[in-house]
Design a protein around this motif. Structure first.
Motif, PDB file in Angstrom:
ATOM      1  N   ALA A 177       0.831  -1.221   0.000  1.00  0.00           N
ATOM      2  CA  ALA A 177       0.000   0.000   0.000  1.00  0.00           C
ATOM      3  C   ALA A 177       0.858   1.261   0.000  1.00  0.00           C
ATOM      4  O   ALA A 177       1.895   1.318   0.670  1.00  0.00           O
ATOM      5  CB  ALA A 177      -0.913  -0.008   1.212  1.00  0.00           C
ATOM      6  N   GLY A 178       0.413   2.234  -0.746  1.00  0.00           N
ATOM      7  CA  GLY A 178       1.113   3.521  -0.790  1.00  0.00           C
ATOM      8  C   GLY A 178       2.274   3.552  -1.771  1.00  0.00           C
ATOM      9  O   GLY A 178       2.987   4.556  -1.864  1.00  0.00           O
ATOM     10  N   ALA A 179       2.472   2.456  -2.513  1.00  0.00           N
ATOM     11  CA  ALA A 179       3.584   2.412  -3.476  1.00  0.00           C
ATOM     12  C   ALA A 179       3.446   3.528  -4.509  1.00  0.00           C
ATOM     13  O   ALA A 179       2.341   3.997  -4.806  1.00  0.00           O
ATOM     14  CB  ALA A 179       3.609   1.065  -4.180  1.00  0.00           C
ATOM     15  N   ARG A 180       4.563   3.904  -5.066  1.00  0.00           N
ATOM     16  CA  ARG A 180       4.605   4.991  -6.051  1.00  0.00           C
ATOM     17  C   ARG A 180       3.892   4.600  -7.352  1.00  0.00           C
ATOM     18  O   ARG A 180       3.182   5.395  -7.959  1.00  0.00           O
ATOM     19  CB  ARG A 180       6.079   5.304  -6.323  1.00  0.00           C
ATOM     20  CG  ARG A 180       6.353   6.263  -7.405  1.00  0.00           C
ATOM     21  CD  ARG A 180       7.857   6.354  -7.673  1.00  0.00           C
ATOM     22  NE  ARG A 180       8.075   7.126  -8.874  1.00  0.00           N
ATOM     23  CZ  ARG A 180       8.068   6.611 -10.099  1.00  0.00           C
ATOM     24  NH1 ARG A 180       7.883   5.327 -10.288  1.00  0.00           N
ATOM     25  NH2 ARG A 180       8.239   7.388 -11.135  1.00  0.00           N
ATOM     26  N   LEU A 181       4.116   3.346  -7.767  1.00  0.00           N
ATOM     27  CA  LEU A 181       3.538   2.853  -9.020  1.00  0.00           C
ATOM     28  C   LEU A 181       3.417   1.333  -8.951  1.00  0.00           C
ATOM     29  O   LEU A 181       4.363   0.658  -8.537  1.00  0.00           O
ATOM     30  CB  LEU A 181       4.448   3.247 -10.200  1.00  0.00           C
ATOM     31  CG  LEU A 181       4.121   2.672 -11.573  1.00  0.00           C
ATOM     32  CD1 LEU A 181       2.757   3.156 -12.070  1.00  0.00           C
ATOM     33  CD2 LEU A 181       5.198   3.073 -12.599  1.00  0.00           C
ATOM     34  N   TYR A 182       2.277   0.820  -9.380  1.00  0.00           N
ATOM     35  CA  TYR A 182       2.065  -0.634  -9.414  1.00  0.00           C
ATOM     36  C   TYR A 182       1.584  -1.003 -10.812  1.00  0.00           C
ATOM     37  O   TYR A 182       0.564  -0.485 -11.281  1.00  0.00           O
ATOM     38  CB  TYR A 182       1.036  -1.029  -8.351  1.00  0.00           C
ATOM     39  CG  TYR A 182       0.769  -2.515  -8.246  1.00  0.00           C
ATOM     40  CD1 TYR A 182       1.798  -3.445  -8.406  1.00  0.00           C
ATOM     41  CD2 TYR A 182      -0.506  -2.998  -7.968  1.00  0.00           C
ATOM     42  CE1 TYR A 182       1.560  -4.807  -8.294  1.00  0.00           C
ATOM     43  CE2 TYR A 182      -0.754  -4.364  -7.839  1.00  0.00           C
ATOM     44  CZ  TYR A 182       0.282  -5.257  -8.016  1.00  0.00           C
ATOM     45  OH  TYR A 182       0.048  -6.607  -7.912  1.00  0.00           O
ATOM     46  N   ALA A 183       2.339  -1.894 -11.471  1.00  0.00           N
ATOM     47  CA  ALA A 183       2.003  -2.286 -12.842  1.00  0.00           C
ATOM     48  C   ALA A 183       1.469  -3.710 -12.860  1.00  0.00           C
ATOM     49  O   ALA A 183       2.093  -4.636 -12.323  1.00  0.00           O
ATOM     50  CB  ALA A 183       3.244  -2.189 -13.726  1.00  0.00           C
ATOM     51  N   LEU A 184       0.311  -3.874 -13.494  1.00  0.00           N
ATOM     52  CA  LEU A 184      -0.286  -5.206 -13.682  1.00  0.00           C
ATOM     53  C   LEU A 184       0.052  -5.664 -15.094  1.00  0.00           C
ATOM     54  O   LEU A 184      -0.328  -5.006 -16.067  1.00  0.00           O
ATOM     55  CB  LEU A 184      -1.806  -5.136 -13.508  1.00  0.00           C
ATOM     56  CG  LEU A 184      -2.296  -4.486 -12.217  1.00  0.00           C
ATOM     57  CD1 LEU A 184      -3.822  -4.434 -12.188  1.00  0.00           C
ATOM     58  CD2 LEU A 184      -1.759  -5.240 -11.013  1.00  0.00           C
ATOM     59  N   GLN A 185       0.762  -6.759 -15.195  1.00  0.00           N
ATOM     60  CA  GLN A 185       1.246  -7.198 -16.507  1.00  0.00           C
ATOM     61  C   GLN A 185       0.525  -8.458 -16.955  1.00  0.00           C
ATOM     62  O   GLN A 185       0.250  -9.349 -16.142  1.00  0.00           O
ATOM     63  CB  GLN A 185       2.745  -7.497 -16.429  1.00  0.00           C
ATOM     64  CG  GLN A 185       3.553  -6.313 -15.955  1.00  0.00           C
ATOM     65  CD  GLN A 185       5.047  -6.552 -16.003  1.00  0.00           C
ATOM     66  OE1 GLN A 185       5.809  -5.601 -16.196  1.00  0.00           O
ATOM     67  NE2 GLN A 185       5.489  -7.771 -15.818  1.00  0.00           N
ATOM     68  N   GLN A 186       0.273  -8.509 -18.240  1.00  0.00           N
ATOM     69  CA  GLN A 186      -0.367  -9.704 -18.804  1.00  0.00           C
ATOM     70  C   GLN A 186       0.605 -10.876 -18.790  1.00  0.00           C
ATOM     71  O   GLN A 186       1.800 -10.716 -19.040  1.00  0.00           O
ATOM     72  CB  GLN A 186      -0.840  -9.410 -20.240  1.00  0.00           C
ATOM     73  CG  GLN A 186      -1.493 -10.567 -20.963  1.00  0.00           C
ATOM     74  CD  GLN A 186      -2.751 -11.098 -20.272  1.00  0.00           C
ATOM     75  OE1 GLN A 186      -2.704 -11.602 -19.155  1.00  0.00           O
ATOM     76  NE2 GLN A 186      -3.885 -11.010 -20.955  1.00  0.00           N
ATOM     77  N   TYR A 187       0.070 -12.033 -18.475  1.00  0.00           N
ATOM     78  CA  TYR A 187       0.853 -13.288 -18.534  1.00  0.00           C
ATOM     79  C   TYR A 187       0.821 -13.809 -19.976  1.00  0.00           C
ATOM     80  O   TYR A 187      -0.180 -13.698 -20.670  1.00  0.00           O
ATOM     81  CB  TYR A 187       0.205 -14.285 -17.560  1.00  0.00           C
ATOM     82  CG  TYR A 187       0.208 -15.717 -18.016  1.00  0.00           C
ATOM     83  CD1 TYR A 187       1.292 -16.536 -17.763  1.00  0.00           C
ATOM     84  CD2 TYR A 187      -0.876 -16.236 -18.713  1.00  0.00           C
ATOM     85  CE1 TYR A 187       1.295 -17.861 -18.187  1.00  0.00           C
ATOM     86  CE2 TYR A 187      -0.881 -17.551 -19.135  1.00  0.00           C
ATOM     87  CZ  TYR A 187       0.215 -18.357 -18.867  1.00  0.00           C
ATOM     88  OH  TYR A 187       0.210 -19.648 -19.300  1.00  0.00           O
ATOM     89  N   ARG A 188       1.935 -14.340 -20.404  1.00  0.00           N
ATOM     90  CA  ARG A 188       1.980 -14.957 -21.738  1.00  0.00           C
ATOM     91  C   ARG A 188       2.484 -16.387 -21.615  1.00  0.00           C
ATOM     92  O   ARG A 188       3.376 -16.656 -20.824  1.00  0.00           O
ATOM     93  CB  ARG A 188       2.934 -14.191 -22.660  1.00  0.00           C
ATOM     94  CG  ARG A 188       2.530 -12.760 -22.799  1.00  0.00           C
ATOM     95  CD  ARG A 188       3.100 -12.073 -24.031  1.00  0.00           C
ATOM     96  NE  ARG A 188       2.748 -10.666 -23.989  1.00  0.00           N
ATOM     97  CZ  ARG A 188       1.539 -10.169 -24.206  1.00  0.00           C
ATOM     98  NH1 ARG A 188       0.533 -10.973 -24.539  1.00  0.00           N
ATOM     99  NH2 ARG A 188       1.299  -8.883 -24.107  1.00  0.00           N
ATOM    100  N   HIS A 189       1.909 -17.260 -22.442  1.00  0.00           N
ATOM    101  CA  HIS A 189       2.346 -18.657 -22.426  1.00  0.00           C
ATOM    102  C   HIS A 189       3.818 -18.757 -22.774  1.00  0.00           C
ATOM    103  O   HIS A 189       4.345 -17.970 -23.563  1.00  0.00           O
ATOM    104  CB  HIS A 189       1.602 -19.451 -23.514  1.00  0.00           C
ATOM    105  CG  HIS A 189       0.159 -19.663 -23.210  1.00  0.00           C
ATOM    106  ND1 HIS A 189      -0.280 -20.271 -22.066  1.00  0.00           N
ATOM    107  CD2 HIS A 189      -0.950 -19.357 -23.924  1.00  0.00           C
ATOM    108  CE1 HIS A 189      -1.603 -20.324 -22.091  1.00  0.00           C
ATOM    109  NE2 HIS A 189      -2.027 -19.768 -23.197  1.00  0.00           N
ATOM    110  N   THR A 190       4.460 -19.765 -22.202  1.00  0.00           N
ATOM    111  CA  THR A 190       5.803 -20.114 -22.668  1.00  0.00           C
ATOM    112  C   THR A 190       5.772 -21.594 -23.021  1.00  0.00           C
ATOM    113  O   THR A 190       4.957 -22.352 -22.481  1.00  0.00           O
ATOM    114  CB  THR A 190       6.856 -19.919 -21.566  1.00  0.00           C
ATOM    115  OG1 THR A 190       6.571 -20.837 -20.504  1.00  0.00           O
ATOM    116  CG2 THR A 190       6.854 -18.519 -21.022  1.00  0.00           C
ATOM    117  N   ASP A 191       6.644 -22.004 -23.888  1.00  0.00           N
ATOM    118  CA  ASP A 191       6.680 -23.420 -24.264  1.00  0.00           C
ATOM    119  C   ASP A 191       7.142 -24.280 -23.098  1.00  0.00           C
ATOM    120  O   ASP A 191       6.692 -25.396 -22.917  1.00  0.00           O
ATOM    121  CB  ASP A 191       7.641 -23.624 -25.443  1.00  0.00           C
ATOM    122  CG  ASP A 191       7.039 -23.024 -26.696  1.00  0.00           C
ATOM    123  OD1 ASP A 191       5.811 -22.845 -26.714  1.00  0.00           O
ATOM    124  OD2 ASP A 191       7.798 -22.712 -27.621  1.00  0.00           O
TER     125      ASP A 191
END
Ligand code: SF4
Length: 228
Positions: A177-191
């Motif tokens: 909580a209170g972080a400067r920036l929080y990025a939600l990233q998409q998951y991608r399949h890997t082989d």
């Protein structure tokens, strides 16, 4: 330094800058979806003289150098190499999983990274599901405090694996909580992930990210969505 890969130009690895990316071999986590699995146990593929010769030639054309991985803080000479590129006039960014707070603190104390991106892999109680190891949660939490209590620009980021519900993202947001920036990233399949988990799960749709951001914003003002 164990350099397993080198990307000469990236427009997405340092906010607003053109960056070169050094991928360090070796990691102390074993995330099931890791896109760099081939370098997790070290992979000394690139001569560092090649990297520095390239950086020497590109001064003024590239803004920054990102030390990524694997887990860059495992490299014994990380501070020395960051100093070298900083002395060449480049901005320096560290990508880290946060498991080495002592190294993180020492790098910041020496004024080396201009920007730190730290992964938050899961709600703290569920780290093992994602990282595949009994991660030292206290160490990860310490890294969170170092960044939130310091002056260095930073972001926390989470790869939103299919197993997460928006409420899991809210749990993470509460923990940072209170972080400067929080990025939600998409998951991608890997082989390679299918050798660990035979179930191929679909990445989340846009609605998951919108709801996750709505919940996360109760605890962190600046929440962004990436990769979707
Ligand atoms: S922390 Fe990063 S490099 Fe290490 S296993 Fe997880 S995704 Fe891969």
């Amino acid at each position: 330094m164990n350099i397993a890969g080198f990307q000469k130009n990236s427009f997405v690895d340092y906010p607003g800058k053109i960056a070169a990316v050094v991928f360090c071999g070796g990691c102390n986590f074993n995330c099931w979806y890791c896109h760099n699995r081939h370098i997790l146990h070290g992979y000394d593929a690139i001569d560092e003289r090649e990297v520095f010769s390239f950086l020497e030639k590109r001064k003024g054309q590239i803004d920054a150098v990102v030390f990524s991985g694997g887990e860059a803080t495992l490299q014994k000479d990380l501070a020395e190499q960051m100093r070298r590129v900083k002395d060449m006039g480049y901005l320096v960014k560290l990508d880290t999983n946060g498991a080495n707070p002592k190294v993180l603190s020492a790098l910041i104390g020496a004024g080396l990274p201009d920007y730190v991106a730290m992964d938050i892999k899961a709600p703290f109680a569920r780290y093992k599901e994602t990282t595949g190891v009994a991660a030292d949660i206290a160490a990860v939490q310490k890294s969170v405090s170092i960044l939130t209590g310091g002056q260095t620009e930073y972001e926390f980021r989470t790869t939103c694996v299919p197993q997460f519900a928006p409420e899991d993202i809210e749990s993470i947001a509460k923990e940072i909580a209170g972080a400067r920036l929080y990025a939600l990233q998409q998951y991608r399949h890997t082989d390679t992930e299918h050798k660990i988990s035979p179930i191929r799960l679909a990445p989340h749709e846009r609605a998951f990210f919108d709801e996750s951001r709505r919940l996360a914003r109760k605890h962190i003002e600046n929440v962004v969505i990436r990769g979707i």
